[in-house]
Design an enzyme around this catalytic site. Sequence first.
Site, short mmCIF file in Angstrom:
data_model
loop_
_atom_site.label_atom_id
_atom_site.label_comp_id
_atom_site.label_asym_id
_atom_site.label_seq_id
_atom_site.Cartn_x
_atom_site.Cartn_y
_atom_site.Cartn_z
N THR A 182 0.78 -1.29 0.23
CA THR A 182 -0.47 -0.95 -0.27
C THR A 182 0.97 1.19 0.04
OG1 THR A 182 -1.50 -1.66 1.32
CG2 THR A 182 -1.33 1.23 1.37
N ARG A 210 -14.11 -6.58 -0.57
CA ARG A 210 -14.03 -6.13 0.88
C ARG A 210 -13.40 -4.95 1.44
NH1 ARG A 210 -8.37 -4.89 2.99
NH2 ARG A 210 -7.96 -5.80 4.72
N VAL A 211 -13.00 -4.17 2.12
CA VAL A 211 -12.77 -3.10 2.19
C VAL A 211 -11.77 -2.94 3.21
CG1 VAL A 211 -12.77 -0.36 2.34
CG2 VAL A 211 -14.79 -1.74 1.36
N GLY A 212 -10.05 -2.44 3.35
CA GLY A 212 -8.94 -2.49 4.58
C GLY A 212 -9.76 -1.27 5.22
N ASP A 213 -8.29 -0.81 6.16
CA ASP A 213 -7.98 0.29 6.69
C ASP A 213 -7.65 1.72 6.01
OD1 ASP A 213 -5.56 -0.70 6.06
OD2 ASP A 213 -4.88 0.77 7.16
N THR A 233 0.17 1.47 6.38
CA THR A 233 0.20 0.11 5.98
C THR A 233 0.17 -0.64 6.67
OG1 THR A 233 0.86 -0.62 3.64
CG2 THR A 233 2.57 0.46 5.06
N GLY A 234 -0.55 -2.22 6.44
CA GLY A 234 -0.53 -3.40 7.00
C GLY A 234 -1.50 -4.54 7.10
N GLY A 236 -4.84 -4.78 7.74
CA GLY A 236 -5.89 -3.81 7.73
C GLY A 236 -7.10 -4.12 8.68
N1 ASP Z 1 -3.70 -1.94 4.50
C1 ASP Z 1 -3.94 -2.31 3.16
C2 ASP Z 1 -5.44 -3.09 3.52
O1 ASP Z 1 -5.58 -4.03 4.94
C3 ASP Z 1 -2.93 -3.11 2.77
C4 ASP Z 1 -1.31 -3.17 3.03
O2 ASP Z 1 -1.38 -1.74 3.58
O3 ASP Z 1 -0.51 -4.10 2.19
O4 ASP Z 1 -6.23 -3.30 3.08
#
Ligand code: ASP
Length: 313
Positions: A182, A210-213, A233-234, A236
């Site tokens: 990300t 699906r929606v992440g953070d 990032t990480g 989510g």
């Molecule tokens: N945080 C992002 C998500 O969960 C993924 C990522 O940071 O690579 O959608």
Amino acid sequence: MLVHGGAWAIPDDAAQAHLSGVHNALEAGYKFLTRGGSALDAVEAAVTVMEDDPTFDAGRGSFLTSNGRVQLDALLMDGGRMKAGGVACVERLRNPIQAARLVLERSPHVYFVGTGAEEFALSHGMALIDNSELVLDRERERLRSAQERQAAGLADATFSGLEDDKGPETALPRVIDFSHDTVGAVALDSHGNLAAGTSTGGTLNKTPGRVGDSSLIGCGCYADNMSAAVSLTGWGEPIMKLVLGKWATDRVAAGSAPEFSAREAITYLHNRLGGHGGIILLGPDGRFGMAHNTPAMAWGLATENGLATGLKL
Ligand code: ASP
């Protein structure tokens, strides 16, 4: 200005691409700031460059959903005007951060999803493309191997439920092999305004919808001149449950140094939910912090003294 291009065990053969990617993004964004332009323009430009760079999990080259499509989320926030624009689950936009900018500037609403977001972008002049233009063979192969591992009963083919089932002790070692590419940026301009942006293709093999953070206000992105600007990032799901971006900016507002708050946020993420990831955090006085608990994080920093990039802190 700070940018990140994901936090994970970035392999040696991808190191140079990550370093040049964040460098190019900084150059594109920081030139707005040196000319007296806005933090918002700088962030949008930097994120656009990383969306266009197939190295990252944003725009073209993103991870694929379980049914083999690219589905993108992005948020842009202006901490001076307290305006935000977000899009999620878009499949036909090359640069979702630019659609987020349109939402921010031209809509009474703050967040659009799916075909509604695409139609909104189209009606404001953006081109709709075919999803296949965003899909790389490299990602088809990555998805195939993740799904094979899943079929073989290896639990790390998806993040679902790991933090709840297994607890913090087992979650981190099992997931650090996953890539988190990300992208995000935070900036402070000469008018004293903060802005933040985050853009992602989400996690590998995610279920469609699906929606992440990343695109959720206060989770993977936030900016307010009264506190700070942040991009994460990480993994989510834990970041969302902790509303971690807002958590970190609130600490800055309460008087903590961004350098300290960034580290504290990542410690909290791990201790509370076994989460992992990285953060960039910038205060209204220009003090900043970065932290990650993954083996690496692609980061970049531009100040009056020049540009710096790295893969570890
Ligand atoms: N945080 C992002 C998500 O969960 C993924 C990522 O940071 O690579 O959608």
